[in-house]
Design a protein around this motif. Structure first.
Motif, PDB file in Angstrom:
ATOM      1  N   THR A 176     -10.121   0.031  -3.761  1.00 33.08           N
ATOM      2  CA  THR A 176     -10.891   0.278  -4.799  1.00 33.08           C
ATOM      3  C   THR A 176     -11.251  -1.240  -5.757  1.00 33.08           C
ATOM      4  OG1 THR A 176     -11.290   1.461  -7.144  1.00 33.08           O
ATOM      5  CG2 THR A 176      -9.020   0.762  -6.798  1.00 33.08           C
ATOM      6  N   ARG A 177     -12.432  -1.076  -6.296  1.00 33.42           N
ATOM      7  CA  ARG A 177     -12.994  -2.541  -6.823  1.00 33.42           C
ATOM      8  C   ARG A 177     -12.221  -2.310  -8.309  1.00 33.42           C
ATOM      9  NH1 ARG A 177     -15.798  -6.748  -7.819  1.00 33.42           N
ATOM     10  NH2 ARG A 177     -17.075  -6.938  -9.471  1.00 33.42           N
ATOM     11  N   ALA A 178     -12.189  -1.314  -8.998  1.00 34.32           N
ATOM     12  CA  ALA A 178     -11.535  -1.247 -10.272  1.00 34.32           C
ATOM     13  C   ALA A 178     -10.642   0.234 -10.365  1.00 34.32           C
ATOM     14  CB  ALA A 178     -12.640  -0.992 -11.354  1.00 34.32           C
ATOM     15  N   PRO A 179      -9.467  -0.227 -10.917  1.00 35.30           N
ATOM     16  CA  PRO A 179      -8.531   1.125 -10.708  1.00 35.30           C
ATOM     17  C   PRO A 179      -8.944   2.065 -11.894  1.00 35.30           C
ATOM     18  CG  PRO A 179      -7.446  -0.683 -11.783  1.00 35.30           C
ATOM     19  CD  PRO A 179      -8.648  -1.260 -11.435  1.00 35.30           C
ATOM     20  N   SER A 180      -8.427   3.234 -11.976  1.00 40.22           N
ATOM     21  CA  SER A 180      -8.675   4.390 -12.819  1.00 40.22           C
ATOM     22  C   SER A 180      -7.901   3.773 -14.119  1.00 40.22           C
ATOM     23  CB  SER A 180      -8.130   5.488 -12.415  1.00 40.22           C
ATOM     24  OG  SER A 180      -6.515   5.590 -11.989  1.00 40.22           O
ATOM     25  N   ARG A 181      -7.923   4.350 -15.191  1.00 39.80           N
ATOM     26  CA  ARG A 181      -7.191   3.928 -16.337  1.00 39.80           C
ATOM     27  C   ARG A 181      -5.705   4.157 -16.270  1.00 39.80           C
ATOM     28  NH1 ARG A 181      -9.909   7.353 -20.599  1.00 39.80           N
ATOM     29  NH2 ARG A 181     -12.049   6.454 -19.861  1.00 39.80           N
ATOM     30  N   VAL A 182      -5.228   5.174 -15.504  1.00 37.63           N
ATOM     31  CA  VAL A 182      -3.927   5.570 -15.144  1.00 37.63           C
ATOM     32  C   VAL A 182      -3.226   4.620 -14.360  1.00 37.63           C
ATOM     33  CG1 VAL A 182      -4.240   7.201 -13.459  1.00 37.63           C
ATOM     34  CG2 VAL A 182      -2.217   7.341 -15.088  1.00 37.63           C
ATOM     35  N   ASN A 183      -4.025   3.802 -13.521  1.00 36.08           N
ATOM     36  CA  ASN A 183      -3.362   2.769 -12.551  1.00 36.08           C
ATOM     37  C   ASN A 183      -3.578   1.177 -12.948  1.00 36.08           C
ATOM     38  OD1 ASN A 183      -2.515   4.594 -10.742  1.00 36.08           O
ATOM     39  ND2 ASN A 183      -4.392   4.911  -9.941  1.00 36.08           N
ATOM     40  N   GLN A 184      -4.465   1.031 -14.194  1.00 35.41           N
ATOM     41  CA  GLN A 184      -4.695  -0.289 -14.326  1.00 35.41           C
ATOM     42  C   GLN A 184      -3.351  -1.058 -14.602  1.00 35.41           C
ATOM     43  OE1 GLN A 184      -6.975   0.222 -18.188  1.00 35.41           O
ATOM     44  NE2 GLN A 184      -9.000   0.398 -16.776  1.00 35.41           N
ATOM     45  N   VAL A 227      -5.644  -7.425  -3.746  1.00 33.51           N
ATOM     46  CA  VAL A 227      -5.188  -6.090  -4.135  1.00 33.51           C
ATOM     47  C   VAL A 227      -6.312  -5.093  -4.315  1.00 33.51           C
ATOM     48  CG1 VAL A 227      -4.376  -4.940  -6.434  1.00 33.51           C
ATOM     49  CG2 VAL A 227      -3.450  -7.145  -5.563  1.00 33.51           C
ATOM     50  N   ARG A 228      -7.527  -5.585  -4.432  1.00 32.95           N
ATOM     51  CA  ARG A 228      -8.631  -4.539  -4.350  1.00 32.95           C
ATOM     52  C   ARG A 228      -8.773  -3.910  -2.924  1.00 32.95           C
ATOM     53  NH1 ARG A 228     -13.367  -7.919  -7.450  1.00 32.95           N
ATOM     54  NH2 ARG A 228     -12.846  -7.356  -9.598  1.00 32.95           N
ATOM     55  N   LYS A 229      -8.718  -4.800  -1.717  1.00 30.85           N
ATOM     56  CA  LYS A 229      -8.889  -4.306  -0.541  1.00 30.85           C
ATOM     57  C   LYS A 229      -7.500  -3.568  -0.254  1.00 30.85           C
ATOM     58  CE  LYS A 229     -10.621  -5.342   3.596  1.00 30.85           C
ATOM     59  NZ  LYS A 229     -11.982  -4.981   3.880  1.00 30.85           N
ATOM     60  N   ILE A 230      -6.489  -3.715  -0.537  1.00 23.07           N
ATOM     61  CA  ILE A 230      -5.111  -2.943  -0.133  1.00 23.07           C
ATOM     62  C   ILE A 230      -5.276  -1.724  -1.028  1.00 23.07           C
ATOM     63  CG2 ILE A 230      -2.673  -2.694  -0.437  1.00 23.07           C
ATOM     64  CD1 ILE A 230      -3.774  -4.683   1.946  1.00 23.07           C
ATOM     65  N   ALA A 231      -5.916  -1.656  -2.170  1.00 23.81           N
ATOM     66  CA  ALA A 231      -5.960  -0.578  -3.182  1.00 23.81           C
ATOM     67  C   ALA A 231      -7.094   0.382  -2.736  1.00 23.81           C
ATOM     68  CB  ALA A 231      -5.861  -0.745  -4.622  1.00 23.81           C
ATOM     69  N   ALA A 265      -0.421  -0.790 -13.078  1.00 25.29           N
ATOM     70  CA  ALA A 265       0.043  -1.076 -11.570  1.00 25.29           C
ATOM     71  C   ALA A 265      -0.886  -2.011 -11.050  1.00 25.29           C
ATOM     72  CB  ALA A 265       0.132   0.130 -10.846  1.00 25.29           C
ATOM     73  N   PHE A 266      -2.146  -2.078 -11.105  1.00 24.93           N
ATOM     74  CA  PHE A 266      -3.115  -2.788 -10.531  1.00 24.93           C
ATOM     75  C   PHE A 266      -3.004  -4.364 -11.124  1.00 24.93           C
ATOM     76  CE2 PHE A 266      -7.532  -4.522  -9.656  1.00 24.93           C
ATOM     77  CZ  PHE A 266      -7.902  -3.739  -8.243  1.00 24.93           C
ATOM     78  N   ALA A 267      -3.061  -4.554 -12.295  1.00 24.13           N
ATOM     79  CA  ALA A 267      -2.630  -5.776 -12.939  1.00 24.13           C
ATOM     80  C   ALA A 267      -1.474  -6.494 -12.677  1.00 24.13           C
ATOM     81  CB  ALA A 267      -2.790  -5.473 -14.555  1.00 24.13           C
ATOM     82  N   ALA A 268      -0.293  -5.570 -12.593  1.00 22.34           N
ATOM     83  CA  ALA A 268       1.072  -6.142 -12.182  1.00 22.34           C
ATOM     84  C   ALA A 268       0.982  -6.676 -10.461  1.00 22.34           C
ATOM     85  CB  ALA A 268       2.144  -5.188 -12.236  1.00 22.34           C
ATOM     86  N   ALA A 269       0.492  -5.871  -9.728  1.00 22.32           N
ATOM     87  CA  ALA A 269       0.185  -6.267  -8.381  1.00 22.32           C
ATOM     88  C   ALA A 269      -0.626  -7.677  -8.250  1.00 22.32           C
ATOM     89  CB  ALA A 269      -0.627  -5.269  -7.541  1.00 22.32           C
ATOM     90  N   VAL A 270      -1.768  -7.727  -9.001  1.00 23.25           N
ATOM     91  CA  VAL A 270      -2.740  -9.001  -9.143  1.00 23.25           C
ATOM     92  C   VAL A 270      -1.654  -9.905  -9.664  1.00 23.25           C
ATOM     93  CG1 VAL A 270      -4.474 -10.352  -9.939  1.00 23.25           C
ATOM     94  CG2 VAL A 270      -4.864  -7.843  -9.180  1.00 23.25           C
ATOM     95  N   SER A 271      -0.916  -9.912 -10.556  1.00 21.90           N
ATOM     96  CA  SER A 271       0.166 -11.189 -11.028  1.00 21.90           C
ATOM     97  C   SER A 271       1.110 -11.195 -10.101  1.00 21.90           C
ATOM     98  CB  SER A 271       0.774 -10.574 -12.139  1.00 21.90           C
ATOM     99  OG  SER A 271       1.646 -11.307 -12.819  1.00 21.90           O
TER     100      SER A 271
END
Length: 100
Positions: free
Chosen positions: A42-50, A36-40, A52-58
């Protein structure tokens, strides 16, 4: 991407199939996070994207679990210690090439 290009995947994402002992939940989640980091990009998403990022990892973790459970092979499982030794040798060779 075709299946023939899988050898070019990111070094941080480890092959998890056919291991003895099998891949752990932690390894599956780590691989999903790296993906997900590679696709996005970014190593860490902004607060507004956290969220979506966590859902993608799941979702990727779940897909990985499903895939690993469904795979069938007649090849004996790979020994983790032997694979770790090979990886260490490859890393040392890479470091030596970069230093020269």
């Amino acid at each position: 991407m075709s299946l023939t290009t899988l050898g070019d995947m990111c070094r941080n994402i480890r092959q998890l199939s056919n291991l003895d002992p099998p891949a752990t939940e932690h390894e599956i989640t780590d691989a999903a996070l790296q993906y997900v980091r590679k696709i996005a990009g970014t190593r860490a998403p902004s607060r507004v994207n956290q969220e979506a990022f966590a859902a993608a990892v799941s979702d990727v973790s779940e897909a990985t679990r499903t895939l690993l459970t469904a795979l069938y092979t007649t090849v004996p499982p790979r020994d983790r210690e032997l694979e770790a030794a090979k990886a260490k040798t490859r890393a040392a060779a890479r470091s030596a090439r970069q230093a020269s």
